[in-house]
Structures are given as structure tokens and as C-alpha cells.
Design an enzyme around this catalytic site. Sequence first.
Site, PDB file in Angstrom:
ATOM      1  CB  SER A   1      31.386  45.940  43.727  1.00  0.00           C
ATOM      2  OG  SER A   1      32.791  45.425  43.627  1.00  0.00           O
TER       3      SER A   1
ATOM      4  CG  HIS B   1      33.074  47.331  38.992  1.00  0.00           C
ATOM      5  ND1 HIS B   1      34.383  46.751  39.070  1.00  0.00           N
ATOM      6  CD2 HIS B   1      32.479  47.060  40.200  1.00  0.00           C
ATOM      7  CE1 HIS B   1      34.254  46.240  40.465  1.00  0.00           C
ATOM      8  NE2 HIS B   1      33.190  46.477  40.975  1.00  0.00           N
TER       9      HIS B   1
ATOM     10  CG  HIS C   1      44.970  45.367  37.116  1.00  0.00           C
ATOM     11  ND1 HIS C   1      45.507  45.831  38.174  1.00  0.00           N
ATOM     12  CD2 HIS C   1      43.987  44.311  37.417  1.00  0.00           C
ATOM     13  CE1 HIS C   1      44.643  45.500  39.215  1.00  0.00           C
ATOM     14  NE2 HIS C   1      43.708  44.510  38.615  1.00  0.00           N
TER      15      HIS C   1
ATOM     16  NE  ARG D   1      42.013  38.906  40.200  1.00  0.00           N
ATOM     17  CZ  ARG D   1      41.183  39.798  40.099  1.00  0.00           C
ATOM     18  NH1 ARG D   1      40.287  39.907  40.638  1.00  0.00           N
ATOM     19  NH2 ARG D   1      41.854  40.900  39.246  1.00  0.00           N
TER      20      ARG D   1
ATOM     21  CG  ASP E   1      37.469  40.744  33.980  1.00  0.00           C
ATOM     22  OD1 ASP E   1      36.624  40.142  34.617  1.00  0.00           O
ATOM     23  OD2 ASP E   1      37.948  41.944  34.325  1.00  0.00           O
TER      24      ASP E   1
END
Length: 469
Positions: free
Chosen positions: A267, A297, A351, A360, A406
Amino acid sequence: MRAATRVSCLAAAGIRHNSSIVDQLKTTLVQKNEALAPQIKALNAKFGDENLSTATVNKAYSGMRGITGLVYEPSLLDSEEGIRFRGLTIPECQEQLPKAPGGTEPLPEAMLWLLLTGDVPTAEQTAQLNAELQKRADHESLKLVQTTLDALPANMHPMTQFTIGIMALQHYSKFASAYAEGKANKKNYWELALEDSLDCIARVPAVGAMIYRKITTGKTDLAAPTKTELDWAANFANQMGFSDKEFHECMRLYLTIHVDHEGGNVSAHTTTLVASTLADPYLSFAAGMNGLAGPLHGLANQEVLTYLFEMRSKCKADNVDMTKDEPLQKALNKYTWDLLNSKRVVPGYGHAVLRKTDPRYTCQRDFCARNFPDDELFRLVNNVYEIMPGILTEHGKTKNPFPNVDAHSGVLLQHYGMKEQNFYTVLFGVSRQIGVLSGVVWDRLQGRPIERPKSVTTESLLKKFKLEV
């Protein structure tokens, strides 16, 4: 660039404003760029021919993963500390950025100031920037967006509606208008990009809220108008129909930590790539959102929820007591090995860069522990966290056995009643514009050229290495 010169550049493009906070923002950007310019010049002069990485045949065939070939100012991903926003880690941002009265989470508009300027804003600057965004949000462009969204099929995917809504906003682009009229030039590209970016960031939450209302009520009417006493994230939540102040705090956290993830992700890179053609910020951001809509994504948190719901169903089918950690972890251990042995992966873990738990993830986990520790889905994801690194380490096929962002984000949204999983990527996009558009402004400020890397064919590589198969 002196203030008078800046004003004359915008005046020549037909853009006028009386906002002291935007003047502060522009002055800061100019000062920062003037300080950075000689450093960039020195880097190019002394180290311009130094290699940052190696573009091997393997990397060319594997999505350029690991090739360093971009300069992107707003953020950098650290393999140990996670994402750094202008040098600040997630915990440092949580500590230093201004917050809503009585709140504990950073305000996204404060993050916008940080990513644009590199400075932590004062509470006053944050409040003034919020007021500026509110002023820009109440605009006739949103009527065009509403008319456009009303004309779309009710079952159209929310991300398709989102990019169409952004494109409707593009009709009012100051950059595109000035360029078409011959009033845009290299001296004011960045100011026009900043004007469009502020307008976009101000209005896109309403676009997202209209789409959410269309999904949930069948109508695009906003649940509430912009309220001067609310911040950017709280207004967005309120316009969707969520008046719960705790959910407003959740949105501040969610929209702050998803703003950026350095410049190489799809993005961000798509947005800056398209902007390098001098496409205006709306066209560029819409392109980036089409990339975000891709399953590899922006849909990861939905895949995590599917996995968690599957695990929960198995637990209930086997009469596992989900209020007690020991039996729950024992059951999850078995289900996970069954999953891995069937050649499936555990979504939300691993990751490409990080080698520790994603900060996060941690800040979302802490938020849940403070606000709803007994939530069934949170207890499930929390117990998965307790056992999963050990299982994946033993399995031996994952470089990073720790969770990413996520693995947790969907749990927060589910708790507060936002059950519409197809909408989650729109929420991601509302946040991500803050980072990618900050990058576009800096690209124009630094006068970056159009991107044009070289590509090769398999045939050319076979010839180059004299390989016959």
C-alpha cells in the site's frame, strides 16, 4: 524557502487559506527539508555508489524481498523494536504523543504531525490540527461521495466502494486542478500535495463511515455530523454509529498503530510509485488501497478471526473449560499440531522482518487486558500467545514464531460489536492514509523523480548465465 515565497507559490495556484496551524506545518516542513538537503547531498557525494543491498536472481523472482532500494521518510521497520515512526517506537509514541482528555492512547492527528514534521506536537498543535481537519471535512465533496456510493450495488465489496469513494473526492483535487491550469510547478508541488493530503485525511473517515452505514443499515446517512468537541478518531467512530467512549479510545489506538509500516509494503509503495508520476494524492492513495485490498496484504486479520473461531468451535465441541488456562492451553496445543501436521499455517504469526513479538500486538493485548480481560475471544487469543511461540519453534519452519499485529486487531473490533469483517480493511485504509500521504508530501518536497526500475526476462537471464535446461 521564505514564507512570502511560499504564499506566492500557492496564490499563483489559486489556493488561499487563513489557517495558522497549516502555516506552522508548512514552515516546519520547509525548515526540516532545508536542514536535511545538505545531508542528502553529502550522502550522494560521498556514498552515492555504495551498495545498500544486492539484487540477486533469487530476490528478483521472490518479490524483491529484502532488497533495499527506496527512501521513505515517515517510518522504518526495525527487526528488534518493530515499526519506528520518525524514530519513535510504539511504546514511545504511546507515552509522548498527546491524548484525548482522560485517555491513554495517542491521537492519530498527533501521529500525522509527527510523520509530517518529525516532531512530537504539543497538545495545542494537536487540537489546532484537529480543528483544521474538521473544517476541511465539512465539504461539498462528501455529497458527491454519498451520491456515488448510493448508486453502487448493495453487495459490492466495501474496499471497492472505498476506492470509488476516494476517486469521487479526487474531483476536488487542488493539485490536479492547478496542474491542469498550468499553475503547478516544482516549487509548489509539495504544498499542493499537502493541501490535497490534509483534505483527503479530513474527508476519508466520512467515506468509510458512509460505507459502514450502508453495510449495516442499508443507507449511507452518517450517524452523526462532525462534532467540534471530538477528535478525529472519535468523530469517525461516532459517524459510524458508535457512541461508546471506550470504543473511541479503541479507535484512537487502532488508527494510530496502523498508519504506516515503512515504504516497501504494497500500500505504501504503490501510493508513492503512482505519486512519482505527479498523479495527485487522491489517485495515488486510491491505487494504494487497491493494493491493500489484496488477500496477502490487508485481509490478514480476517484470516486470524477465521482461525480463532475455528479453535473456539473445537473447544466447545470438546467441552473445554475456556475460563481456565491449563485445560484451554492443552486443547489448543493439540489443535495447533493437528493444523500444522495438515500442512496449514497459523495465521497472525511470523513476520518478514520482525524477530520478536510485534509491539502493535503487545499494545492491543494490553488494551484488552485493561478493558475486557474476561472476554472469551481475548482469553482465547491470549492463551494461543502463551503456547504458540514454543510450538512454532519446535515445528522449526517459521523464522519468527511470535505474533504480528493481525493476530489481535480483529479481537478488539469484535468485542465492541463491529462484526462486519469485510469492512476491516476499510478501517485499515482510513488509518494508512496518514502514513502514505505523509510520504507523498515528502517525496514532492524533496523533488523525487518518477520511479523506473529495470526489469529483465527469464530468457535474458538464461543467456546472461549461459544456462541451458
